[in-house]
Design a protein around this motif. Structure first.
Motif, PDB file in Angstrom:
ATOM      1  N   ASP A  77      57.267  36.052  39.668  1.00 18.95           N
ATOM      2  CA  ASP A  77      58.348  37.087  40.079  1.00 18.95           C
ATOM      3  C   ASP A  77      57.687  38.549  40.168  1.00 18.95           C
ATOM      4  O   ASP A  77      57.723  39.169  39.198  1.00 18.95           O
ATOM      5  CB  ASP A  77      59.570  36.756  39.555  1.00 18.95           C
ATOM      6  N   ILE A  78      57.273  38.859  41.277  1.00 16.96           N
ATOM      7  CA  ILE A  78      56.833  40.444  41.507  1.00 16.96           C
ATOM      8  C   ILE A  78      58.089  41.420  41.567  1.00 16.96           C
ATOM      9  O   ILE A  78      58.489  42.248  41.310  1.00 16.96           O
ATOM     10  CB  ILE A  78      55.945  40.350  42.539  1.00 16.96           C
ATOM     11  N   LEU A  79      58.973  40.660  42.622  1.00 20.41           N
ATOM     12  CA  LEU A  79      60.479  41.226  42.692  1.00 20.41           C
ATOM     13  C   LEU A  79      61.448  40.091  42.495  1.00 20.41           C
ATOM     14  O   LEU A  79      61.153  38.953  43.075  1.00 20.41           O
ATOM     15  CB  LEU A  79      60.376  41.629  43.867  1.00 20.41           C
ATOM     16  N   LYS A  80      62.334  40.410  41.669  1.00 19.61           N
ATOM     17  CA  LYS A  80      63.278  39.192  41.555  1.00 19.61           C
ATOM     18  C   LYS A  80      64.705  39.903  41.869  1.00 19.61           C
ATOM     19  O   LYS A  80      65.419  40.392  41.133  1.00 19.61           O
ATOM     20  CB  LYS A  80      63.350  38.914  39.875  1.00 19.61           C
ATOM     21  N   ASP A  81      65.195  39.187  43.080  1.00 19.42           N
ATOM     22  CA  ASP A  81      66.593  39.492  43.457  1.00 19.42           C
ATOM     23  C   ASP A  81      66.984  40.924  43.462  1.00 19.42           C
ATOM     24  O   ASP A  81      68.200  41.374  42.821  1.00 19.42           O
ATOM     25  CB  ASP A  81      67.582  38.646  42.527  1.00 19.42           C
ATOM     26  N   VAL A  82      66.362  41.677  43.986  1.00 20.47           N
ATOM     27  CA  VAL A  82      66.427  43.403  44.086  1.00 20.47           C
ATOM     28  C   VAL A  82      67.409  43.401  44.800  1.00 20.47           C
ATOM     29  O   VAL A  82      67.304  43.319  46.138  1.00 20.47           O
ATOM     30  CB  VAL A  82      65.119  43.837  44.315  1.00 20.47           C
ATOM     31  N   SER A  83      68.631  44.241  44.748  1.00 20.61           N
ATOM     32  CA  SER A  83      69.594  44.766  45.388  1.00 20.61           C
ATOM     33  C   SER A  83      70.173  45.969  45.098  1.00 20.61           C
ATOM     34  O   SER A  83      70.562  46.482  44.053  1.00 20.61           O
ATOM     35  CB  SER A  83      70.845  43.773  45.358  1.00 20.61           C
ATOM     36  N   VAL A  84      69.912  46.965  46.236  1.00 20.69           N
ATOM     37  CA  VAL A  84      70.178  48.320  46.117  1.00 20.69           C
ATOM     38  C   VAL A  84      70.192  49.140  47.195  1.00 20.69           C
ATOM     39  O   VAL A  84      69.575  48.800  48.232  1.00 20.69           O
ATOM     40  CB  VAL A  84      68.969  48.896  45.055  1.00 20.69           C
ATOM     41  N   MET A  85      70.838  49.947  47.156  1.00 18.79           N
ATOM     42  CA  MET A  85      71.076  51.017  48.434  1.00 18.79           C
ATOM     43  C   MET A  85      70.527  52.640  48.176  1.00 18.79           C
ATOM     44  O   MET A  85      70.680  53.228  46.958  1.00 18.79           O
ATOM     45  CB  MET A  85      72.601  51.287  48.802  1.00 18.79           C
ATOM     46  N   PHE A  86      69.895  53.179  49.182  1.00 14.70           N
ATOM     47  CA  PHE A  86      69.135  54.331  48.982  1.00 14.70           C
ATOM     48  C   PHE A  86      69.757  54.987  50.020  1.00 14.70           C
ATOM     49  O   PHE A  86      69.908  54.594  51.375  1.00 14.70           O
ATOM     50  CB  PHE A  86      67.809  54.345  49.231  1.00 14.70           C
ATOM     51  N   HIS A  87      70.437  56.324  49.875  1.00 12.02           N
ATOM     52  CA  HIS A  87      71.354  57.004  50.815  1.00 12.02           C
ATOM     53  C   HIS A  87      70.647  58.355  51.361  1.00 12.02           C
ATOM     54  O   HIS A  87      69.703  58.767  50.787  1.00 12.02           O
ATOM     55  CB  HIS A  87      72.493  57.322  49.862  1.00 12.02           C
ATOM     56  N   PRO A  88      71.210  58.886  52.358  1.00  5.30           N
ATOM     57  CA  PRO A  88      70.558  59.910  53.083  1.00  5.30           C
ATOM     58  C   PRO A  88      70.766  61.180  51.911  1.00  5.30           C
ATOM     59  O   PRO A  88      71.872  61.235  51.084  1.00  5.30           O
ATOM     60  CB  PRO A  88      71.438  60.255  54.317  1.00  5.30           C
ATOM     61  N   GLY A  89      69.845  61.934  52.101  1.00  4.30           N
ATOM     62  CA  GLY A  89      69.788  63.288  51.185  1.00  4.30           C
ATOM     63  C   GLY A  89      69.694  62.756  49.652  1.00  4.30           C
ATOM     64  O   GLY A  89      70.447  63.432  48.878  1.00  4.30           O
ATOM     65  N   GLU A  90      69.015  61.894  49.525  1.00  4.57           N
ATOM     66  CA  GLU A  90      68.631  61.338  48.108  1.00  4.57           C
ATOM     67  C   GLU A  90      67.246  61.314  47.935  1.00  4.57           C
ATOM     68  O   GLU A  90      66.418  60.637  48.693  1.00  4.57           O
ATOM     69  CB  GLU A  90      69.354  60.185  47.858  1.00  4.57           C
TER      70      GLU A  90
END
Length: 302
Positions: free
Chosen positions: A15-28
C-alpha cells in the motif's frame, strides 16, 4: 476545492496510499511531509491523473472527476503541477518557457513580466536555460507554474537548490497566491520554512495522511505547549521526573528533550525554568513543539 475520496494505490502488493480521504480548500496552503519513498509524489500524481488509483476518486469543485478525457482536460485547466528541471528545454530561453505555460493555460500574459520582476529573473530570463544554475532553473520552474495561474497548484520540493533569500521570496509569493484564493499543496523537506506559511500540515506514513494537529494537539495554535532543552543529561532528567512527577518528558534521537507544559500557569512554568537554570541548562526555549521535533518523534524514534 479538491477532494480525495478513498484513494488507494498499491504497487507490488504494498500500500503506497491507503484509503486516503481529505478535502483541500480554496485559500489554503497544505504541507506534505515524509521521508522519500513514502507516497508524497504518488499522491500528487494521482491528483493529476498521471497514476490511476486502484480505488477511490479525485473530485474537483464537487462535480468534476477523471471519468473521461473531456473531464481530464477540464480539470487540467484548473489544476497544475510545478514542472521538474528535467522538463526544461536547454536551447530556449526562460521567457519562452513562461510564454508556453501562459499559452497552455490561457492565462493573462501580463503575469509573465510581473513574475519575472517579482522573482528577480530579469538579468537572465532571455538567455537559454542551458546556461542557468540550479537555483535559476528552480526559480524558472516555479515561475512557470505561477504564470499558469491555475486554481490548484501542486509543488514537489519547490525550494530545492534555492538560497535562503529566494526561499523567503518564494514563501512570500505562496502566501500571496493563497490570499488570491488558490489551493496550494507543497511537499517539502524544509520544515522550519514550511511551518511558517502552511495552514495545515500532514505527515505520510504507511500509506496514510496524518494531520499534525492530531499528533500534537494545539500545534496550529499560538500557545505555549513545550519547553525544549538541549543537552539534558540522563541524571538531570531522572532528577527532573522526581521533582515534577506529573510532567511528561520526551527525549528525541537528536538530543532534544521536550517538556510538556500544556495547561501550566506562569508559576508552574517558572518552577521548571528555575530547575533548568539551577542545573546549568541554559540552552532551552519556551514555546511549542516544532515541526522538526515532530518529524524526529514520528519518523526517527529509537
Amino acid at each position: 476545492m479538491i477532494e480525495l475520496k478513498n484513494i488507494g494505490v498499491q504497487f507490488s502488493g504494498r500500500d503506497i496510499l491507503k484509503d486516503v480521504s481529505v478535502m483541500f480548500h480554496p485559500g489554503e496552503i497544505i504541507g506534505l511531509v515524509a521521508p522519500n519513498g513514502t507516497g508524497k509524489s504518488t499522491l500528487m500524481n494521482v491528483i493529476m491523473n498521471y497514476i490511476n488509483p486502484n480505488n477511490g476518486k479525485v473530485i474537483l469543485n464537487n462535480t468534476l472527476e477523471y471519468t473521461n478525457k473531456k473531464n481530464e482536460v477540464k480539470i487540467h485547466q484548473l489544476v497544475s503541477m510545478m514542472p521538474d528541471q528535467s522538463d526544461l528545454y536547454n536551447q530556449i530561453s526562460g521567457k519562452e518557457h513562461l510564454k508556453i505555460y501562459s499559452s497552455m493555460w490561457s492565462s493573462n500574459t501580463k503575469l509573465i513580466d510581473y513574475t519575472i520582476k517579482e522573482l528577480g529573473m530579469t538579468s537572465y530570463i532571455n538567455k537559454p536555460t542551458g546556461t542557468y544554475s540550479l537555483g535559476m532553473r528552480q526559480r524558472l520552474c516555479f515561475a512557470m507554474q505561477i504564470v499558469s495561474d491555475t486554481q490548484v497548484m501542486l509543488m514537489d520540493e519547490v525550494m530545492n537548490g534555492l538560497d535562503p533569500t529566494h526561499v523567503e521570496l518564494i514563501s512570500q509569493i505562496l502566501v500571496k497566491k493563497k490570499s488570491e484564493g488558490k489551493t496550494i499543496i507543497v511537499a517539502s523537506h524544509l520544515l522550519e520554512n514550511l511551518e511558517k506559511y502552511a495552514d495545515r500540515i500532514f505527515f505520510m506514513k504507511n500509506g496514510e495522511l496524518i494531520l499534525i494537529n492530531e499528533l500534537s494537539p494545539g500545534f496550529e495554535q499560538r500557545e505555549i505547549t513545550t519547553v525544549r532543552v538541549i543537552g539534558m543529561l540522563n541524571n538531570i532528567k531522572e532528577n527532573f521526573t522526581k521533582v515534577f512527577p506529573e510532567t511528561n518528558v520526551k527525549v528525541l534521537p537528536n538530543d532534544i528533550t521536550l517538556i510538556d507544559v500544556r495547561g501550566y500557569d506562569s508559576r508552574e512554568l517558572g518552577h521548571i525554568v528555575e530547575f533548568l537554570k539551577e542545573n546549568q541548562l541554559i540552552e532551552f526555549s519556551v514555546g511549542k513543539v516544532t515541526l522538526n521535533d515532530l518529524y524526529s518523534m514520528y519518523y526517527q524514534e529509537v
